[in-house]
Design a protein around this motif. Structure first.
Motif, PDB file in Angstrom:
ATOM      1  N   HIS A   1      -7.465   2.338   0.668  1.00  0.00           N
ATOM      2  CA  HIS A   1      -6.040   2.135   0.415  1.00  0.00           C
ATOM      3  C   HIS A   1      -5.790   1.867  -1.064  1.00  0.00           C
ATOM      4  CE1 HIS A   1      -5.185   2.001   4.691  1.00  0.00           C
ATOM      5  NE2 HIS A   1      -6.251   1.233   4.826  1.00  0.00           N
TER       6      HIS A   1
ATOM      7  N   SER B   1       6.652  11.187   2.814  1.00  0.00           N
ATOM      8  CA  SER B   1       5.255  11.584   3.001  1.00  0.00           C
ATOM      9  C   SER B   1       4.385  10.838   1.995  1.00  0.00           C
ATOM     10  CB  SER B   1       5.097  13.089   2.792  1.00  0.00           C
ATOM     11  OG  SER B   1       5.274  13.413   1.421  1.00  0.00           O
ATOM     12  N   ASP B   2       3.095  10.757   2.299  1.00  0.00           N
ATOM     13  CA  ASP B   2       2.162  10.106   1.373  1.00  0.00           C
ATOM     14  C   ASP B   2       2.167  10.806   0.017  1.00  0.00           C
ATOM     15  OD1 ASP B   2       1.441   8.216   3.242  1.00  0.00           O
ATOM     16  OD2 ASP B   2      -0.348   9.285   3.906  1.00  0.00           O
TER      17      ASP B   2
ATOM     18  N   ALA C   1       5.220   4.639   2.265  1.00  0.00           N
ATOM     19  CA  ALA C   1       5.606   5.900   2.902  1.00  0.00           C
ATOM     20  C   ALA C   1       6.320   5.627   4.221  1.00  0.00           C
ATOM     21  CB  ALA C   1       4.383   6.783   3.113  1.00  0.00           C
TER      22      ALA C   1
ATOM     23  N   SER D   1       0.841  -1.202   0.000  1.00  0.00           N
ATOM     24  CA  SER D   1       0.000   0.000   0.000  1.00  0.00           C
ATOM     25  C   SER D   1       0.876   1.252   0.000  1.00  0.00           C
ATOM     26  CB  SER D   1      -0.899   0.016   1.234  1.00  0.00           C
ATOM     27  OG  SER D   1      -0.130   0.250   2.399  1.00  0.00           O
ATOM     28  N   SER D   2       0.297   2.336  -0.458  1.00  0.00           N
ATOM     29  CA  SER D   2       1.003   3.623  -0.444  1.00  0.00           C
ATOM     30  C   SER D   2       1.429   3.982   0.974  1.00  0.00           C
ATOM     31  CB  SER D   2       0.106   4.734  -0.996  1.00  0.00           C
ATOM     32  OG  SER D   2      -0.160   4.537  -2.347  1.00  0.00           O
ATOM     33  N   HIS D   3       0.540   3.737   1.918  1.00  0.00           N
ATOM     34  CA  HIS D   3       0.813   4.072   3.316  1.00  0.00           C
ATOM     35  C   HIS D   3       2.038   3.309   3.822  1.00  0.00           C
ATOM     36  CE1 HIS D   3       0.011   5.471   7.345  1.00  0.00           C
ATOM     37  NE2 HIS D   3       0.094   4.214   7.771  1.00  0.00           N
TER      38      HIS D   3
ATOM     39  N   SER E   1       3.039   9.180  -3.593  1.00  0.00           N
ATOM     40  CA  SER E   1       2.082   9.289  -4.681  1.00  0.00           C
ATOM     41  C   SER E   1       2.742   9.829  -5.948  1.00  0.00           C
ATOM     42  CB  SER E   1       0.921  10.198  -4.263  1.00  0.00           C
ATOM     43  OG  SER E   1       0.022  10.365  -5.326  1.00  0.00           O
TER      44      SER E   1
END
Length: 119
Positions: free
Chosen positions: A96, A71-72, A65, A60-62, A76
Protein backbone atom coordinates in the motif's frame (compact mmCIF):
# COMPACT_ATOMS: atom_id res chain seq x y z
CA UNK A 1 -5.62 25.09 -26.62
CA UNK A 2 -4.29 26.64 -23.38
CA UNK A 3 -0.57 27.13 -23.07
CA UNK A 4 0.92 24.59 -20.68
CA UNK A 5 3.30 25.72 -17.98
CA UNK A 6 6.87 24.41 -18.12
CA UNK A 7 7.80 21.32 -16.15
CA UNK A 8 10.21 22.33 -13.41
CA UNK A 9 10.97 20.91 -9.98
CA UNK A 10 8.56 22.47 -7.52
CA UNK A 11 8.72 19.79 -4.87
CA UNK A 12 10.40 22.06 -2.30
CA UNK A 13 8.08 24.46 -0.46
CA UNK A 14 7.55 27.75 -2.23
CA UNK A 15 9.80 30.43 -0.82
CA UNK A 16 9.57 33.99 -2.01
CA UNK A 17 8.31 37.40 -1.02
CA UNK A 18 4.55 37.66 -0.55
CA UNK A 19 2.50 38.65 -3.57
CA UNK A 20 1.46 41.80 -1.68
CA UNK A 21 5.11 42.83 -1.22
CA UNK A 22 5.27 44.32 -4.70
CA UNK A 23 6.69 43.14 -7.97
CA UNK A 24 7.44 39.44 -8.08
CA UNK A 25 10.15 37.93 -10.25
CA UNK A 26 9.15 35.74 -13.19
CA UNK A 27 10.67 32.68 -11.51
CA UNK A 28 8.82 33.26 -8.23
CA UNK A 29 5.54 33.91 -10.05
CA UNK A 30 5.99 30.67 -12.01
CA UNK A 31 6.71 28.69 -8.83
CA UNK A 32 3.53 29.97 -7.18
CA UNK A 33 1.45 29.45 -10.34
CA UNK A 34 2.57 25.83 -10.73
CA UNK A 35 1.55 25.02 -7.17
CA UNK A 36 -1.80 26.70 -7.59
CA UNK A 37 -2.29 24.86 -10.88
CA UNK A 38 -1.85 21.57 -9.03
CA UNK A 39 -4.72 22.57 -6.74
CA UNK A 40 -6.90 23.89 -9.56
CA UNK A 41 -8.79 20.65 -10.02
CA UNK A 42 -11.94 19.69 -8.07
CA UNK A 43 -10.75 16.10 -7.58
CA UNK A 44 -7.45 17.27 -6.07
CA UNK A 45 -9.23 19.74 -3.81
CA UNK A 46 -11.47 16.90 -2.60
CA UNK A 47 -8.39 14.70 -2.05
CA UNK A 48 -6.70 17.40 0.00
CA UNK A 49 -9.88 17.91 2.00
CA UNK A 50 -10.15 14.18 2.69
CA UNK A 51 -6.48 13.92 3.67
CA UNK A 52 -6.85 16.87 6.04
CA UNK A 53 -9.93 15.28 7.58
CA UNK A 54 -8.38 11.84 8.01
CA UNK A 55 -8.14 10.87 11.65
CA UNK A 56 -4.81 9.14 11.00
CA UNK A 57 -3.44 12.16 9.13
CA UNK A 58 -2.84 9.97 6.10
CA UNK A 59 -4.74 7.67 3.78
CA UNK A 60 -3.94 4.88 1.35
CA UNK A 61 -4.46 5.19 -2.38
CA UNK A 62 -6.98 2.36 -2.20
CA UNK A 63 -9.07 4.15 0.44
CA UNK A 64 -8.91 7.43 -1.50
CA UNK A 65 -10.16 5.62 -4.60
CA UNK A 66 -13.05 4.07 -2.69
CA UNK A 67 -14.09 7.26 -0.87
CA UNK A 68 -13.85 9.48 -3.95
CA UNK A 69 -15.37 6.85 -6.26
CA UNK A 70 -12.34 6.89 -8.58
CA UNK A 71 -10.17 4.22 -10.12
CA UNK A 72 -6.77 3.49 -8.58
CA UNK A 73 -5.13 4.86 -11.74
CA UNK A 74 -7.02 8.15 -11.50
CA UNK A 75 -6.05 8.53 -7.85
CA UNK A 76 -2.45 7.80 -8.73
CA UNK A 77 -2.47 10.48 -11.45
CA UNK A 78 -3.90 13.16 -9.15
CA UNK A 79 -1.67 12.27 -6.20
CA UNK A 80 1.35 12.42 -8.52
CA UNK A 81 0.41 15.98 -9.52
CA UNK A 82 0.03 17.01 -5.87
CA UNK A 83 3.31 15.30 -4.99
CA UNK A 84 5.16 17.02 -7.86
CA UNK A 85 3.90 20.33 -6.50
CA UNK A 86 5.26 19.42 -3.08
CA UNK A 87 1.81 19.52 -1.47
CA UNK A 88 1.56 15.81 -0.62
CA UNK A 89 4.09 13.24 0.52
CA UNK A 90 3.73 9.51 -0.05
CA UNK A 91 5.20 6.44 1.59
CA UNK A 92 5.03 2.83 0.46
CA UNK A 93 4.35 0.30 3.20
CA UNK A 94 4.16 -3.22 1.90
CA UNK A 95 1.65 -3.31 -0.91
CA UNK A 96 0.00 0.00 0.00
CA UNK A 97 0.98 3.62 -0.57
CA UNK A 98 -0.05 6.14 2.07
CA UNK A 99 -0.38 9.86 1.39
CA UNK A 100 -0.37 12.86 3.70
CA UNK A 101 -0.58 16.62 3.23
CA UNK A 102 2.70 18.49 3.59
CA UNK A 103 1.37 21.17 5.93
CA UNK A 104 4.60 23.17 5.86
CA UNK A 105 4.38 23.49 2.07
CA UNK A 106 0.78 24.68 2.33
CA UNK A 107 1.66 27.17 5.06
CA UNK A 108 4.46 28.54 2.87
CA UNK A 109 2.07 28.87 -0.09
CA UNK A 110 -0.51 30.61 2.09
CA UNK A 111 2.14 33.01 3.42
CA UNK A 112 3.16 33.91 -0.15
CA UNK A 113 -0.45 34.66 -1.06
CA UNK A 114 -1.26 36.50 2.18
CA UNK A 115 1.55 37.39 4.60
CA UNK A 116 -0.98 37.71 7.46
CA UNK A 117 -2.50 34.29 6.78
CA UNK A 118 -0.44 32.01 9.01
CA UNK A 119 0.37 34.17 12.02
Amino acid sequence: MPKSLPAIDISAPVCCAPVAAGRMSDDDALAVALRLKALADPVRVKMMSYLFGSSAGEESSHKLAAVLNLSDGTVSHHVTQLRKAGLVTSERRGMHVFHRVDTEALKALCAVLDPNCCM
